[in-house]
Scaffold this motif. Structure first.
Motif, mmCIF file in Angstrom:
data_model
loop_
_atom_site.group_PDB
_atom_site.id
_atom_site.type_symbol
_atom_site.label_atom_id
_atom_site.label_comp_id
_atom_site.label_asym_id
_atom_site.label_seq_id
_atom_site.Cartn_x
_atom_site.Cartn_y
_atom_site.Cartn_z
ATOM 1 N N VAL A 112 0.819 -1.272 0.113
ATOM 2 C CA VAL A 112 0.248 0.205 -0.069
ATOM 3 C C VAL A 112 1.354 1.031 0.102
ATOM 4 O O VAL A 112 1.694 1.374 0.639
ATOM 5 N N PRO A 113 0.863 1.624 -1.131
ATOM 6 C CA PRO A 113 1.562 2.912 -1.157
ATOM 7 C C PRO A 113 1.465 4.277 -0.150
ATOM 8 O O PRO A 113 0.338 4.320 0.724
ATOM 9 N N ARG A 114 2.464 4.895 0.500
ATOM 10 C CA ARG A 114 1.989 5.849 1.503
ATOM 11 C C ARG A 114 1.245 7.090 0.652
ATOM 12 O O ARG A 114 1.199 7.381 -0.395
ATOM 13 N N ARG A 115 1.035 7.493 1.509
ATOM 14 C CA ARG A 115 -0.103 8.537 1.642
ATOM 15 C C ARG A 115 0.335 9.696 0.914
ATOM 16 O O ARG A 115 1.580 10.303 1.717
ATOM 17 N N ILE A 116 0.035 9.999 -0.139
ATOM 18 C CA ILE A 116 1.271 11.476 -1.061
ATOM 19 C C ILE A 116 0.084 12.638 -0.669
ATOM 20 O O ILE A 116 -1.082 13.119 -1.047
ATOM 21 N N THR A 117 0.772 13.679 -0.404
ATOM 22 C CA THR A 117 0.966 14.956 0.184
ATOM 23 C C THR A 117 0.734 15.787 -1.129
ATOM 24 O O THR A 117 0.776 15.239 -2.282
ATOM 25 N N PRO A 118 -0.548 16.954 -0.638
ATOM 26 C CA PRO A 118 -0.652 17.889 -2.358
ATOM 27 C C PRO A 118 0.561 17.975 -2.873
ATOM 28 O O PRO A 118 0.628 18.551 -4.130
ATOM 29 N N ASP A 119 1.663 18.940 -2.074
ATOM 30 C CA ASP A 119 2.586 19.105 -2.224
ATOM 31 C C ASP A 119 3.362 18.281 -3.060
ATOM 32 O O ASP A 119 4.593 18.422 -4.414
ATOM 33 N N VAL A 128 5.339 4.208 -20.758
ATOM 34 C CA VAL A 128 6.000 4.168 -19.311
ATOM 35 C C VAL A 128 6.354 4.785 -18.712
ATOM 36 O O VAL A 128 5.859 4.861 -17.364
ATOM 37 N N LEU A 129 5.806 6.330 -19.146
ATOM 38 C CA LEU A 129 6.369 7.534 -18.417
ATOM 39 C C LEU A 129 4.742 7.359 -17.424
ATOM 40 O O LEU A 129 4.550 7.154 -16.231
ATOM 41 N N VAL A 130 3.800 7.397 -18.646
ATOM 42 C CA VAL A 130 2.488 7.173 -18.051
ATOM 43 C C VAL A 130 2.047 6.518 -17.024
ATOM 44 O O VAL A 130 1.544 6.525 -15.622
ATOM 45 N N ARG A 131 2.953 5.513 -16.835
ATOM 46 C CA ARG A 131 2.281 3.726 -16.314
ATOM 47 C C ARG A 131 3.407 4.173 -14.901
ATOM 48 O O ARG A 131 2.709 3.679 -13.933
ATOM 49 N N HIS A 132 4.211 4.124 -15.599
ATOM 50 C CA HIS A 132 4.972 4.315 -14.058
ATOM 51 C C HIS A 132 4.547 5.580 -12.552
ATOM 52 O O HIS A 132 4.307 5.860 -11.660
ATOM 53 N N PHE A 133 3.988 6.624 -13.771
ATOM 54 C CA PHE A 133 3.263 7.482 -12.468
ATOM 55 C C PHE A 133 2.248 7.041 -11.853
ATOM 56 O O PHE A 133 2.232 7.272 -10.967
ATOM 57 N N VAL A 134 1.290 6.528 -12.648
ATOM 58 C CA VAL A 134 -0.053 5.661 -11.876
ATOM 59 C C VAL A 134 0.899 4.474 -10.732
ATOM 60 O O VAL A 134 0.015 4.852 -9.805
ATOM 61 N N GLN A 135 1.671 4.340 -11.294
ATOM 62 C CA GLN A 135 2.475 3.156 -10.072
ATOM 63 C C GLN A 135 2.615 3.962 -8.257
ATOM 64 O O GLN A 135 2.403 3.528 -7.972
ATOM 65 N N GLU A 136 3.664 5.400 -9.174
ATOM 66 C CA GLU A 136 3.856 5.745 -7.748
ATOM 67 C C GLU A 136 3.087 6.763 -7.228
ATOM 68 O O GLU A 136 3.475 6.601 -5.715
ATOM 69 N N VAL A 137 2.049 7.630 -7.921
ATOM 70 C CA VAL A 137 0.948 7.679 -7.325
ATOM 71 C C VAL A 137 0.019 7.343 -6.700
ATOM 72 O O VAL A 137 -0.242 7.504 -5.696
ATOM 73 N N SER A 138 -0.402 5.786 -7.602
ATOM 74 C CA SER A 138 -1.362 5.463 -6.499
ATOM 75 C C SER A 138 -1.207 3.839 -6.036
ATOM 76 O O SER A 138 -1.396 3.018 -5.691
#
Length: 160
Positions: free
Chosen positions: A50-57, A93-103
């Motif tokens: 479970v990814p840690r909660r990402i702050t808005p900043d 690849v960039l879009v997919r990694h973005f989604v993984q990093e954020v969610s």
């Protein structure tokens, strides 16, 4: 006359096996054991991360970083440093990694069919990947990456 304990003429006891065969058998058993352990390890259920909660900043910094990387890929493709096909692949690849990093969704390992069937949450990503697929997999390079990159940047800017 022959003694009772002596073997009859022409009879020889079986020859013992060489010690090498014992070690070869042990090695084969070891290989089989290692194979079973590897199969068990490779197919075991992995814990869900479970990814840690990402702050808005932090989210805005990640968005800006990925948008900058997408712009860099488009610029490289425009300058001819990379092919249009390679640019489509890198944007995907960039879009997919973005989604993984954020969610935390394992989007980098999902096919277009997986993304499409995953529900409404991943529909923006499946649309971007659907736009990128022809540029990635067409027989000839005919499409510019600029339009697909713009759609990808919109997904990066709106994803939450």
């Amino acid at each position: 006359m022959r003694s009772a304990d002596a073997p009859p003429p022409g009879f020889y006891p079986p020859a013992p096996y060489s010690g090498h065969w014992v070690w070869i058998g042990i090695a084969l058993l070891g290989v089989v054991l290692v194979w079973y352990v590897w199969v068990w390890w490779a197919t075991r259920a992995r814990p869900v991360v479970v990814p840690r909660r990402i702050t808005p900043d932090r989210l805005s910094r990640i968005r800006a970083d990925y948008a900058r990387q997408i712009d860099l890929v488009v610029a490289q493709a425009h300058d001819g440093a990379i092919t249009q096909r390679r640019a489509h692949q890198q944007v995907s690849v960039l879009v997919r990694h973005f989604v993984q990093e954020v969610s935390g969704i394992r989007a980098p390992t999902m096919t277009l069919t997986d993304l499409t069937s995953s529900g409404e949450r991943l529909s923006p990503v499946s649309r971007v990947v659907g736009v990128l697929y022809p540029g990635e997999f067409a027989p000839r390079e005919t499409q510019s990456v600029a339009g697909a990159a713009q759609v990808a940047k919109e997904v990066v800017s709106r994803w939450s």
